[in-house]
Scaffold this motif. Structure first.
Motif, PDB file in Angstrom:
ATOM      1  N   LEU A 127       0.840  -1.210   0.000  1.00 46.05           N
ATOM      2  CA  LEU A 127       0.000   0.000   0.000  1.00 46.05           C
ATOM      3  C   LEU A 127       0.870   1.254   0.000  1.00 46.05           C
ATOM      4  O   LEU A 127       0.562   2.229  -0.685  1.00 46.05           O
ATOM      5  CB  LEU A 127      -0.940  -0.003   1.208  1.00 46.05           C
ATOM      6  N   GLN A 128       1.955   1.231   0.743  1.00 44.19           N
ATOM      7  CA  GLN A 128       2.847   2.384   0.778  1.00 44.19           C
ATOM      8  C   GLN A 128       3.478   2.612  -0.589  1.00 44.19           C
ATOM      9  O   GLN A 128       3.589   3.747  -1.045  1.00 44.19           O
ATOM     10  CB  GLN A 128       3.927   2.190   1.835  1.00 44.19           C
ATOM     11  N   ASN A 129       3.877   1.543  -1.270  1.00 45.54           N
ATOM     12  CA  ASN A 129       4.442   1.659  -2.615  1.00 45.54           C
ATOM     13  C   ASN A 129       3.405   2.138  -3.623  1.00 45.54           C
ATOM     14  O   ASN A 129       3.765   2.689  -4.661  1.00 45.54           O
ATOM     15  CB  ASN A 129       5.051   0.330  -3.063  1.00 45.54           C
ATOM     16  N   ALA A 130       2.122   1.912  -3.338  1.00 41.50           N
ATOM     17  CA  ALA A 130       1.045   2.364  -4.219  1.00 41.50           C
ATOM     18  C   ALA A 130       0.710   3.835  -3.993  1.00 41.50           C
ATOM     19  O   ALA A 130      -0.144   4.379  -4.678  1.00 41.50           O
ATOM     20  CB  ALA A 130      -0.200   1.501  -4.016  1.00 41.50           C
ATOM     21  N   GLY A 131       1.350   4.478  -3.016  1.00 37.11           N
ATOM     22  CA  GLY A 131       1.131   5.901  -2.796  1.00 37.11           C
ATOM     23  C   GLY A 131       0.286   6.242  -1.589  1.00 37.11           C
ATOM     24  O   GLY A 131      -0.116   7.386  -1.421  1.00 37.11           O
ATOM     25  N   VAL A 132       0.008   5.264  -0.739  1.00 42.12           N
ATOM     26  CA  VAL A 132      -0.781   5.525   0.465  1.00 42.12           C
ATOM     27  C   VAL A 132       0.153   6.040   1.549  1.00 42.12           C
ATOM     28  O   VAL A 132       1.110   5.361   1.920  1.00 42.12           O
ATOM     29  CB  VAL A 132      -1.498   4.241   0.940  1.00 42.12           C
TER      30      VAL A 132
END
Length: 146
Positions: A127-132
């Protein structure tokens, strides 16, 4: 005649050390370390819920994106009641698309208590890599509390 001058008008050497500049340097270093120390922590930023916490008041009009992990380790994405089973790669793409459409949407993770900790960390990293930027965790209050 007493004081720092002798008879010739020259100053006597002082035998005291002025510590004020050292204190100033130490305070500057303290401020620098206080500012940079939080930046050194790495990892996924998560707002962990406490066991006896109050529910979050929803100030946003939009529904949050809820990512679930069930007991078997399968991933689900839910937005507005529409829940879809996805793989980890599809999850990243789908969350990126949803956040591009509605920036600022909250992302919440709901994980089964029997899922391995490493799998939840992998999900939050994805999720962090997806921009969250921030991930919230959904939990239930302990029995006996309402």
């Amino acid at each position: 005649m007493h004081g720092p001058f002798n008879r010739m008008g020259r100053r006597k050497p002082m035998n005291e050390i002025n510590v004020v500049p050292f204190i100033d340097v130490m305070l500057v270093l303290l401020v620098i370390f206080m500012i940079t120390a939080p930046m050194l922590t790495q990892g996924v930023q998560v707002e962990l819920p406490q066991t006896a916490s109050e529910p979050i008041e929803d100030t946003q009009d939009q529904e949050p994106i809820i990512v679930s992990v069930d007991r078997e380790g399968e991933y689900f994405v839910s937005l507005g009641g529409d829940e879809t089973q996805v793989s980890l790669d599809e999850l990243s793409e789908r969350v990126m698309v949803l956040l591009e459409r509605e920036p600022g949407t909250r992302v919440l993770v709901r994980g089964d208590r029997n899922v391995a900790y490493g799998q939840v960390v992998t999900l939050m990293s994805t999720l962090q890599n997806a921009g969250v930027a921030n991930v919230g965790l959904i939990s239930e209050p302990p029995p006996g509390e309402s």
